[in-house]
Design a protein around this motif. Structure first.
Motif, PDB file in Angstrom:
ATOM      1  N   GLY A  62       0.811  -1.206   0.000  1.00 54.86           N
ATOM      2  CA  GLY A  62       0.000   0.000   0.000  1.00 54.86           C
ATOM      3  C   GLY A  62       0.840   1.249   0.000  1.00 54.86           C
ATOM      4  N   VAL A  86      -2.548   3.272   3.526  1.00 53.97           N
ATOM      5  CA  VAL A  86      -3.728   2.792   2.814  1.00 53.97           C
ATOM      6  C   VAL A  86      -3.336   1.543   2.049  1.00 53.97           C
ATOM      7  CG1 VAL A  86      -5.514   3.309   1.100  1.00 53.97           C
ATOM      8  CG2 VAL A  86      -4.621   5.145   2.550  1.00 53.97           C
ATOM      9  N   LYS A  89      -4.960  -2.327  -2.463  1.00 52.77           N
ATOM     10  CA  LYS A  89      -6.213  -2.680  -3.142  1.00 52.77           C
ATOM     11  C   LYS A  89      -7.261  -1.569  -3.020  1.00 52.77           C
ATOM     12  CE  LYS A  89      -7.981  -5.321   0.777  1.00 52.77           C
ATOM     13  NZ  LYS A  89      -8.218  -6.645   1.294  1.00 52.77           N
ATOM     14  N   ARG A  90      -7.122  -0.706  -2.026  1.00 43.22           N
ATOM     15  CA  ARG A  90      -8.070   0.400  -1.856  1.00 43.22           C
ATOM     16  C   ARG A  90      -7.623   1.661  -2.582  1.00 43.22           C
ATOM     17  NH1 ARG A  90      -8.921   2.225   3.424  1.00 43.22           N
ATOM     18  NH2 ARG A  90     -10.855   3.107   2.635  1.00 43.22           N
ATOM     19  N   LEU A  91      -6.331   1.774  -2.875  1.00 46.00           N
ATOM     20  CA  LEU A  91      -5.801   2.963  -3.535  1.00 46.00           C
ATOM     21  C   LEU A  91      -4.674   2.528  -4.474  1.00 46.00           C
ATOM     22  CD1 LEU A  91      -6.402   6.032  -3.395  1.00 46.00           C
ATOM     23  CD2 LEU A  91      -4.530   6.219  -1.767  1.00 46.00           C
ATOM     24  N   LEU A 101     -11.094   8.766   0.861  1.00 48.48           N
ATOM     25  CA  LEU A 101     -11.348   7.603   1.710  1.00 48.48           C
ATOM     26  C   LEU A 101     -10.670   7.829   3.044  1.00 48.48           C
ATOM     27  CD1 LEU A 101      -8.336   6.257   1.545  1.00 48.48           C
ATOM     28  CD2 LEU A 101      -9.246   5.075  -0.407  1.00 48.48           C
ATOM     29  N   ASP A 104      -6.400   3.202   6.194  1.00 51.50           N
ATOM     30  CA  ASP A 104      -6.551   1.979   6.994  1.00 51.50           C
ATOM     31  C   ASP A 104      -5.871   2.135   8.350  1.00 51.50           C
ATOM     32  OD1 ASP A 104      -7.943   0.061   5.155  1.00 51.50           O
ATOM     33  OD2 ASP A 104      -6.292   0.721   3.878  1.00 51.50           O
ATOM     34  N   THR A 131     -11.366   4.125   9.451  1.00 46.29           N
ATOM     35  CA  THR A 131      -9.991   3.705   9.721  1.00 46.29           C
ATOM     36  C   THR A 131     -10.020   2.479  10.625  1.00 46.29           C
ATOM     37  OG1 THR A 131      -9.109   5.925   9.388  1.00 46.29           O
ATOM     38  CG2 THR A 131      -7.817   4.450  10.805  1.00 46.29           C
TER      39      THR A 131
END
Length: 183
Positions: A62, A86, A89-91, A101, A104, A131
């Motif tokens: 990430g 982050v 896979k999310r960014l 967003l 994490d 978060t």
């Protein structure tokens, strides 16, 4: 009677462009100008960003950023933790502007001008926005507090090892190694 209008992300972007020397956040429709941190707290931030980034990047897990990276959160606040992570896979690609967003992982490091209450409130706010893990580092007391939604706070100090197995499997760092060195 004058009425106040809640400011927006666009207002923040305009003000930040006009005044780049002042780091700002958008909190509940109001601009908050961030003060510079103390030297020691910023050194702790830099060390944590270095350690975390050097571990995350080769594994392509990430993105790790410091306090200048803003997050446009689900409730329309734009906030910037001292350190954030982050999952890839999310960014998968870095946005040019704010990430839309919640990170994490977010970390706040106490500086001389911060109160523990304000930092704990900020961590709680991020947890409410999605978060997964919030960390409060207190260099003066050499103490680390780990927050998760619906969990007890875990407190670590020198002699302990920080792990975050659900987000960063295999990552370990001794708490004592995060503080400013003495030469």
């Amino acid at each position: 009677m004058a009425s106040l209008t809640a400011l927006t992300r666009k207002d923040l972007e305009k003000l930040q462009a006009e005044h780049p020397e002042y780091p700002m956040e958008l909190v509940d429709g109001q601009i908050v100008i961030m003060s510079p941190s103390g030297y020691e707290s910023d050194e702790v931030v830099a060390e944590f960003v270095r350690v975390l980034g050097n571990w995350v990047r080769p594994q392509k897990l990430g993105r790790v950023t410091a306090s200048s990276a803003g997050f446009d959160l689900p409730n329309s606040n734009v906030r910037a933790p001292d350190v954030s992570f982050v999952l890839a896979k999310r960014l998968p690609k870095s946005p040019r502007s704010f990430a839309e967003l919640a990170p994490d992982l977010m970390v706040e490091v106490k500086s001389p001008t911060d109160t523990l209450k304000s930092l704990r409130d900020k961590i709680q706010f991020f947890l409410e926005q999605g978060t997964k893990v919030g960390i409060l580092m207190n260099p003066q007391r050499r103490r680390v507090e780990i927050y998760r939604p619906d969990s007890e706070v875990k407190v670590l100090s020198d002699g302990d090892v920080l792990t975050i197995p659900d987000l960063l499997p295999g990552f370990e760092v001794a708490i004592v190694d995060l503080w400013s060195p003495e030469f």
